[in-house]
Design a protein around this motif. Structure first.
Motif, mmCIF file in Angstrom:
data_model
loop_
_atom_site.group_PDB
_atom_site.id
_atom_site.type_symbol
_atom_site.label_atom_id
_atom_site.label_comp_id
_atom_site.label_asym_id
_atom_site.label_seq_id
_atom_site.Cartn_x
_atom_site.Cartn_y
_atom_site.Cartn_z
ATOM 1 N N ASP A 1 25.127 33.863 27.059
ATOM 2 C CA ASP A 1 24.275 33.443 25.950
ATOM 3 C C ASP A 1 24.772 32.117 25.369
ATOM 4 O OD1 ASP A 1 22.745 35.727 26.239
ATOM 5 O OD2 ASP A 1 23.800 36.836 24.667
ATOM 6 N N TRP A 2 26.088 32.005 25.213
ATOM 7 C CA TRP A 2 26.672 30.758 24.708
ATOM 8 C C TRP A 2 26.345 29.592 25.631
ATOM 9 C CZ3 TRP A 2 30.332 27.572 27.003
ATOM 10 C CH2 TRP A 2 30.849 26.553 26.188
ATOM 11 N N LEU A 3 26.489 29.810 26.948
ATOM 12 C CA LEU A 3 26.182 28.749 27.910
ATOM 13 C C LEU A 3 24.712 28.352 27.819
ATOM 14 C CD1 LEU A 3 26.932 26.901 30.252
ATOM 15 C CD2 LEU A 3 26.527 28.840 31.806
ATOM 16 N N HIS A 4 23.829 29.315 27.737
ATOM 17 C CA HIS A 4 22.399 29.021 27.607
ATOM 18 C C HIS A 4 22.141 28.179 26.365
ATOM 19 C CE1 HIS A 4 18.111 29.612 26.898
ATOM 20 N NE2 HIS A 4 17.994 29.912 28.186
ATOM 21 N N ASP A 5 22.806 28.499 25.274
ATOM 22 C CA ASP A 5 22.633 27.727 24.038
ATOM 23 C C ASP A 5 23.106 26.288 24.225
ATOM 24 O OD1 ASP A 5 21.588 29.944 22.779
ATOM 25 O OD2 ASP A 5 23.448 30.447 21.721
#
Length: 202
Positions: free
Chosen positions: A104-108
């Motif tokens: 999720d962090w990477l997607h953000d």
């Protein structure tokens, strides 16, 4: 083995990585995602000629790593480098969300690639164009990164196969160990063998 997503001004590289701590010999592996600046190249040949793609300058890196002596799939060594000094990354940055929800962090991060570049000290010439395209591709980039996560790499042989092109970097780590007696030599045996073969080569 590298996966490359190439845009107008930037390139995103995704791969599996294997790391040996020079300080105490502990081992890490997992997905590495790197943002690089694409260097414009003069056109060569005819209108049909293949053109050079040069992406030499790194801007940002995320290392979504497990410790091999830790929890499988625990991301205990997950961190990122928000900027580079020439080719060298800055110190590791740790954030709870990187360990707790790395994908999720990477997607953000991918959803604001112009902001990531700006934080690294680079303003894109047309930030909206690359931002829109990377944002659209973010699910695909995250999926590739997940396919190269530590949990997908179950043996030392597979880990070596996925990182063989970067074996020279691991050799440098092995040569610079402060405490070589702490090294798990069985786990790094494929890299030790390739290092010894390189040293024997005329």
């Amino acid at each position: 083995m590298l996966h490359a997503f190439v845009y107008n001004e930037i390139v995103i590289l995704v791969r599996h990585w294997f790391e040996v701590s020079i300080k105490d010999g502990h081992l890490e592996h997992g997905a590495r995602i790197e943002l690089r600046l694409r260097s414009p190249q003069p056109h060569r040949g005819t209108e049909s000629a293949a053109q050079k793609i040069v992406a030499d300058q790194p801007l940002w890196r995320a290392d979504l790593f497990d410790r091999i002596d830790g929890v499988h799939g625990g991301f205990e060594a997950a961190h990122f480098h928000p900027r580079f000094h020439d080719a060298e990354p800055c110190e590791r940055h740790w954030a709870d969300e990187v360990k707790a929800a790395p994908w999720d962090w990477l997607h953000d991060q991918l959803s604001d690639i112009a902001g990531v570049a700006a934080a690294a000290g680079v303003r894109l010439r047309d930030p909206a164009a690359d931002s829109e395209q990377v944002r659209a591709d973010a699910p695909a980039i995250v999926a590739v990164a997940r396919s190269r996560a530590a949990i997908q790499c179950g043996t030392k042989e597979q880990c070596y196969a996925w990182t063989q092109d970067a074996a020279g970097s691991v050799h440098l780590m092995l040569d610079r160990l402060a405490r070589p007696e702490l090294l798990d030599r069985d786990r790094v045996s494929p890299w030790l063998a390739s290092r010894n073969a390189a040293h024997r080569a005329p």
